[in-house]
Design a protein around this motif. Sequence first.
Motif, PDB file in Angstrom:
ATOM      1  N   THR A  11       0.856  -1.186   0.000  1.00  0.00           N
ATOM      2  CA  THR A  11       0.000   0.000   0.000  1.00  0.00           C
ATOM      3  C   THR A  11       0.893   1.237   0.000  1.00  0.00           C
ATOM      4  OG1 THR A  11      -0.103  -0.109   2.400  1.00  0.00           O
ATOM      5  CG2 THR A  11      -1.919  -1.114   1.193  1.00  0.00           C
ATOM      6  N   PRO A  12       0.458   2.323  -0.650  1.00  0.00           N
ATOM      7  CA  PRO A  12       1.281   3.529  -0.702  1.00  0.00           C
ATOM      8  C   PRO A  12       1.523   4.094   0.694  1.00  0.00           C
ATOM      9  CG  PRO A  12      -0.502   3.645  -2.305  1.00  0.00           C
ATOM     10  CD  PRO A  12      -0.780   2.457  -1.430  1.00  0.00           C
ATOM     11  N   ARG A  27      10.333  -9.636   2.254  1.00  0.00           N
ATOM     12  CA  ARG A  27      11.518 -10.504   2.107  1.00  0.00           C
ATOM     13  C   ARG A  27      11.513 -11.620   3.144  1.00  0.00           C
ATOM     14  NH1 ARG A  27      16.515  -6.194   1.576  1.00  0.00           N
ATOM     15  NH2 ARG A  27      16.250  -5.668  -0.621  1.00  0.00           N
ATOM     16  N   ASP A  28      11.229 -11.225   4.396  1.00  0.00           N
ATOM     17  CA  ASP A  28      11.257 -12.207   5.483  1.00  0.00           C
ATOM     18  C   ASP A  28      10.161 -13.256   5.319  1.00  0.00           C
ATOM     19  OD1 ASP A  28      13.361 -10.823   6.556  1.00  0.00           O
ATOM     20  OD2 ASP A  28      12.163  -9.776   8.067  1.00  0.00           O
ATOM     21  N   ILE A  54      11.490  -0.092  -4.871  1.00  0.00           N
ATOM     22  CA  ILE A  54      10.656   0.901  -4.202  1.00  0.00           C
ATOM     23  C   ILE A  54      10.465   2.019  -5.206  1.00  0.00           C
ATOM     24  CG2 ILE A  54      10.629   2.672  -2.407  1.00  0.00           C
ATOM     25  CD1 ILE A  54      11.945   0.641  -0.558  1.00  0.00           C
ATOM     26  N   GLU A  55       9.208   2.339  -5.507  1.00  0.00           N
ATOM     27  CA  GLU A  55       8.898   3.323  -6.552  1.00  0.00           C
ATOM     28  C   GLU A  55       8.077   4.454  -5.974  1.00  0.00           C
ATOM     29  OE1 GLU A  55       6.628   1.122  -9.352  1.00  0.00           O
ATOM     30  OE2 GLU A  55       8.369   0.104 -10.190  1.00  0.00           O
ATOM     31  N   ARG A  56       8.273   5.615  -6.569  1.00  0.00           N
ATOM     32  CA  ARG A  56       7.362   6.713  -6.251  1.00  0.00           C
ATOM     33  C   ARG A  56       6.065   6.471  -6.999  1.00  0.00           C
ATOM     34  NH1 ARG A  56       7.735  12.506  -6.506  1.00  0.00           N
ATOM     35  NH2 ARG A  56       8.957  12.422  -8.411  1.00  0.00           N
ATOM     36  N   VAL A  57       4.946   6.725  -6.356  1.00  0.00           N
ATOM     37  CA  VAL A  57       3.652   6.542  -7.001  1.00  0.00           C
ATOM     38  C   VAL A  57       3.524   7.586  -8.120  1.00  0.00           C
ATOM     39  CG1 VAL A  57       1.156   6.631  -6.654  1.00  0.00           C
ATOM     40  CG2 VAL A  57       2.630   5.658  -4.891  1.00  0.00           C
ATOM     41  N   ALA A 106       7.882  -2.474   4.441  1.00  0.00           N
ATOM     42  CA  ALA A 106       7.106  -3.477   3.697  1.00  0.00           C
ATOM     43  C   ALA A 106       8.053  -4.395   2.926  1.00  0.00           C
ATOM     44  CB  ALA A 106       6.141  -2.778   2.738  1.00  0.00           C
ATOM     45  N   ARG A 107       9.139  -3.811   2.390  1.00  0.00           N
ATOM     46  CA  ARG A 107      10.123  -4.625   1.666  1.00  0.00           C
ATOM     47  C   ARG A 107      10.744  -5.656   2.591  1.00  0.00           C
ATOM     48  NH1 ARG A 107      15.130  -1.368  -0.525  1.00  0.00           N
ATOM     49  NH2 ARG A 107      15.420  -1.094   1.699  1.00  0.00           N
TER      50      ARG A 107
END
Length: 86
Positions: free
Chosen positions: A15-16, A30-31, A44-47, A25-26
């Motif tokens: 979610t943004p 991953r875990d 990781i991106e900018r919306v 969140a990453r």
Amino acid sequence: MPYVYRCRQCRATSTPGTRHQAEDARQEHRDNEHGGLAPDGERIERVPGSTRHPDGRYVNTGAVLVLLMLLLVAECTARITSVAGR
Ligand SMILES: [Zn+2]
């Protein structure tokens, strides 16, 4: 809220939220999904369409007030000089 975390392997998107929330969140993804490893193609991106600051799309209130004060001073100056010129 401009950042999302994307995992291409899972075709999943968080979610943004803030950059920090996307990083959390990453790590969680991953875990939980990849045994703590970093999957290929994650990012990781900018919306798209968002600004750096959540309020950045709005006009800066302070700048508007300064502009209004300048207009007020200019009008008063013009009135005073026009009265003095009579
Ligand atoms: Zn994944």
